[in-house]
Design a protein around this motif. Sequence first.
Motif, PDB file in Angstrom:
ATOM      1  N   ASN A  51     -12.147   2.903 -21.232  1.00  0.00           N
ATOM      2  CA  ASN A  51     -12.930   4.140 -20.177  1.00  0.00           C
ATOM      3  C   ASN A  51     -12.665   4.389 -19.044  1.00  0.00           C
ATOM      4  N   LEU A  52     -12.154   4.744 -18.257  1.00  0.00           N
ATOM      5  CA  LEU A  52     -12.425   5.414 -16.988  1.00  0.00           C
ATOM      6  C   LEU A  52     -13.112   5.237 -16.293  1.00  0.00           C
ATOM      7  N   PHE A  53     -14.189   5.504 -16.215  1.00  0.00           N
ATOM      8  CA  PHE A  53     -15.564   5.549 -15.646  1.00  0.00           C
ATOM      9  C   PHE A  53     -15.605   4.253 -15.171  1.00  0.00           C
ATOM     10  N   TYR A  54     -15.564   3.585 -16.738  1.00  0.00           N
ATOM     11  CA  TYR A  54     -15.952   2.075 -15.880  1.00  0.00           C
ATOM     12  C   TYR A  54     -14.673   1.533 -15.393  1.00  0.00           C
ATOM     13  N   ILE A  55     -13.195   1.709 -15.646  1.00  0.00           N
ATOM     14  CA  ILE A  55     -12.053   1.255 -14.949  1.00  0.00           C
ATOM     15  C   ILE A  55     -12.369   1.105 -13.194  1.00  0.00           C
ATOM     16  N   ASP A  56     -12.846   3.060 -13.139  1.00  0.00           N
ATOM     17  CA  ASP A  56     -12.805   2.694 -11.550  1.00  0.00           C
ATOM     18  C   ASP A  56     -13.906   2.173 -11.309  1.00  0.00           C
ATOM     19  N   ALA A  57     -14.864   1.549 -12.188  1.00  0.00           N
ATOM     20  CA  ALA A  57     -16.541   1.229 -10.759  1.00  0.00           C
ATOM     21  C   ALA A  57     -15.880  -0.266 -11.473  1.00  0.00           C
ATOM     22  N   MET A  58     -14.963  -1.138 -11.969  1.00  0.00           N
ATOM     23  CA  MET A  58     -14.507  -1.731 -12.016  1.00  0.00           C
ATOM     24  C   MET A  58     -13.808  -2.260 -10.618  1.00  0.00           C
ATOM     25  N   THR A  59     -12.652  -1.939 -10.247  1.00  0.00           N
ATOM     26  CA  THR A  59     -11.944  -0.851  -9.636  1.00  0.00           C
ATOM     27  C   THR A  59     -12.337  -1.473  -7.687  1.00  0.00           C
ATOM     28  N   LYS A  76     -11.465  -8.730  -3.548  1.00  0.00           N
ATOM     29  CA  LYS A  76     -10.173  -9.280  -5.748  1.00  0.00           C
ATOM     30  C   LYS A  76      -9.465  -7.793  -5.739  1.00  0.00           C
ATOM     31  N   THR A  77      -8.742  -8.713  -4.691  1.00  0.00           N
ATOM     32  CA  THR A  77      -7.728  -6.487  -5.114  1.00  0.00           C
ATOM     33  C   THR A  77      -6.116  -7.282  -6.063  1.00  0.00           C
ATOM     34  N   ASP A  78      -5.952  -8.271  -6.258  1.00  0.00           N
ATOM     35  CA  ASP A  78      -5.073  -9.003  -7.489  1.00  0.00           C
ATOM     36  C   ASP A  78      -5.425  -8.501  -8.589  1.00  0.00           C
ATOM     37  N   GLN A  79      -6.749  -8.838  -8.755  1.00  0.00           N
ATOM     38  CA  GLN A  79      -7.904  -8.300 -10.073  1.00  0.00           C
ATOM     39  C   GLN A  79      -7.267  -7.470 -10.743  1.00  0.00           C
ATOM     40  N   ALA A  80      -7.895  -7.018  -9.528  1.00  0.00           N
ATOM     41  CA  ALA A  80      -8.109  -4.546  -9.763  1.00  0.00           C
ATOM     42  C   ALA A  80      -6.783  -4.441 -10.247  1.00  0.00           C
ATOM     43  N   ILE A  81      -5.729  -4.337  -9.009  1.00  0.00           N
ATOM     44  CA  ILE A  81      -4.152  -3.819  -9.485  1.00  0.00           C
ATOM     45  C   ILE A  81      -3.742  -4.982 -11.004  1.00  0.00           C
ATOM     46  N   LYS A  82      -4.071  -5.651 -11.021  1.00  0.00           N
ATOM     47  CA  LYS A  82      -3.947  -5.438 -13.153  1.00  0.00           C
ATOM     48  C   LYS A  82      -4.442  -5.508 -13.287  1.00  0.00           C
ATOM     49  N   ARG A  83      -5.448  -5.319 -13.547  1.00  0.00           N
ATOM     50  CA  ARG A  83      -5.973  -4.257 -14.472  1.00  0.00           C
ATOM     51  C   ARG A  83      -6.231  -2.915 -14.735  1.00  0.00           C
ATOM     52  N   LEU A  84      -5.715  -2.583 -13.354  1.00  0.00           N
ATOM     53  CA  LEU A  84      -5.231  -1.244 -13.218  1.00  0.00           C
ATOM     54  C   LEU A  84      -3.306  -0.933 -13.306  1.00  0.00           C
ATOM     55  N   GLU A  85      -3.065  -1.708 -13.433  1.00  0.00           N
ATOM     56  CA  GLU A  85      -1.174  -2.234 -14.036  1.00  0.00           C
ATOM     57  C   GLU A  85      -1.141  -2.479 -15.870  1.00  0.00           C
ATOM     58  N   SER A  86      -1.962  -2.430 -16.030  1.00  0.00           N
ATOM     59  CA  SER A  86      -2.263  -2.694 -17.365  1.00  0.00           C
ATOM     60  C   SER A  86      -2.810  -1.634 -18.203  1.00  0.00           C
ATOM     61  N   ALA A  87      -3.875  -0.815 -17.364  1.00  0.00           N
ATOM     62  CA  ALA A  87      -4.185   0.215 -17.825  1.00  0.00           C
ATOM     63  C   ALA A  87      -3.132   1.476 -18.557  1.00  0.00           C
ATOM     64  N   LEU A  88      -2.527   1.293 -16.896  1.00  0.00           N
ATOM     65  CA  LEU A  88      -1.120   2.168 -17.036  1.00  0.00           C
ATOM     66  C   LEU A  88      -0.140   2.363 -17.562  1.00  0.00           C
ATOM     67  N   ALA A 102      -5.407   0.747  -4.025  1.00  0.00           N
ATOM     68  CA  ALA A 102      -5.248  -0.857  -4.167  1.00  0.00           C
ATOM     69  C   ALA A 102      -4.724  -1.435  -3.390  1.00  0.00           C
ATOM     70  N   GLN A 103      -3.496  -0.346  -3.758  1.00  0.00           N
ATOM     71  CA  GLN A 103      -2.363  -1.387  -3.425  1.00  0.00           C
ATOM     72  C   GLN A 103      -1.959  -0.988  -1.758  1.00  0.00           C
ATOM     73  N   ILE A 104      -2.671   0.321  -1.096  1.00  0.00           N
ATOM     74  CA  ILE A 104      -2.718   0.453  -0.019  1.00  0.00           C
ATOM     75  C   ILE A 104      -3.714  -0.485   1.041  1.00  0.00           C
ATOM     76  N   LYS A 105      -4.246  -0.834   0.297  1.00  0.00           N
ATOM     77  CA  LYS A 105      -6.045  -2.335   0.921  1.00  0.00           C
ATOM     78  C   LYS A 105      -5.444  -3.182   0.732  1.00  0.00           C
ATOM     79  N   VAL A 106      -3.812  -3.518   0.142  1.00  0.00           N
ATOM     80  CA  VAL A 106      -3.230  -5.081   0.752  1.00  0.00           C
ATOM     81  C   VAL A 106      -2.135  -4.625   1.141  1.00  0.00           C
ATOM     82  N   GLY A 107      -1.448  -4.230   1.326  1.00  0.00           N
ATOM     83  CA  GLY A 107      -0.442  -3.934   2.778  1.00  0.00           C
ATOM     84  C   GLY A 107       0.881  -3.840   1.063  1.00  0.00           C
ATOM     85  N   GLN A 108       0.136  -3.124   0.052  1.00  0.00           N
ATOM     86  CA  GLN A 108       2.100  -2.914  -0.886  1.00  0.00           C
ATOM     87  C   GLN A 108       2.427  -1.642  -0.598  1.00  0.00           C
TER      88      GLN A 108
END
Length: 486
Positions: free
Chosen positions: A341-349, A357-369, A385-391
């Motif tokens: 569910n996109l609403f829940y993925i966004d909220a978890m991000t 916990k940026t790495d955790q957010a990025i991993k979840r989003l990459e899996s969803a993509l 999220a990538q901008i937030k950690v300097g990627q």
Amino acid sequence: MLKVSKSLAYLLFGAFLSSSSALADDSTIGYSLPDLGTAAASTLTIDREIEYGDAFVRILRAQQPMISDPLLVNYVNNLGSRLVGSANDVKTPFSFLLIRKSDINAFAFFGGHIALHSGLFLYAESESELASVVAHEIAHQTQRHLARAMEDQARRSPLTIAAAVGSVLLAIAAPEAGIAAAHATAAANIQSKINYTRDNEREADRIGIDILARAGFDTNAMPTFFNRLADKYRYASTPPDFLLTHPLPDARVSDTRARARGYPKKSLSVSADYQLARARILARYTDHKSALDWFNRKLKVAPDSLKPSLQYGKAIINIDKGRFKEAKALLMPLYKAEPKNLFYIDAMTDFDLAQGKTDQAIKRLESALEVNPDNAVLILNLASAQIKVGQFKPAISKLQQYSYHHSDDINAWLMLQEAYEKSGIRHGSLAAQAELFALRANWNEAINNYSMASEMVPLGSLNQARYDARIDQLRKQKLRFDSLSK
């Protein structure tokens, strides 16, 4: 932009979405309405209408409090596309805009642009009710009521069609002058103009209900919504703009009720996406305290089908307030039950990023993509999220590709500007900011930004060629834009 949007809403009451639609047999309902048709080609060409619409939406972005939330934009566009897909005689592309205003209003204008006030979500109790408003606007647009109103106005006064169009363009360029011109040209025959408007409203209801039926919504939602609105504001001294531009006499409510009965009854389950969008608007775009009180009251009496959206709304508020323990208790069961569910993925991000916990957010989003690679909500969340950690490099690459296909998405350009700026690429930041200026009709600043960017890059480089080409495009766009109000 309040004055501009109101001037067009009051003056022309909307130029709505798309559908001439196969209609229910009038004989089964007991009366017939005139088929006003779609004649207006002699007034405005479709291409010209699209130009006017593009000009207006740029000013709207500049002066109205637009909501560019990817989740809500995604929801509104999906709803609108579903309705447009069930309409006939679609002559223009359509776009759907959300304005952060608590009052009840919706309007449309040239080129298939439909604007909804966020207050509609707070008042419409079901997705079908919201869809009934959008479907009504779609019918106005497919019947080209705005263009035909101009034609009618020109027939009843010394005004030429060109001058009638000029009144609208004045309203775009200079609101006060536009209102004055419109009032002067409309004064010749007020009663006939009112009657013409009423005919258009009835036709839009008739076709709108058919669009609802074709799209699989509950046709009874239109009279239900209209009746509740009429009852609430029956004796109000200042009714909402929607009632000023879409009058609701008792006969009209009765007409829509009778027409709705001409279609098979539908028993629809609760739209989870609508309820989640509604909760998000309450949580993010109204007062936190009032929203939290509302969620708590509703949870005490809500059926099971509504509880997830109410818990989601509370979770968002807790995340925004930094109350992560409370947010986790509400959000985790929802996400585990519906991990796609996109609403829940966004909220978890948001939940992860707020706690670092940026790495955790990025991993979840990459899996969803990997499952949904073209989804705008996931792409923009990941880039953020990538901008937030300097990627910056992968974020810029992703956003460049995305903005190429979604050049009117303000979020993408804002993030590109930030990513370029933080990575020290000043010319890229200026170019992204230039696109933001252009989206808001600030042509001079857009051209100036691109000129500075062009001077910063090596002579003869690919970047310089690209920036110079864009300058030429913007100058042509500015000339077209300026010509519309002359």
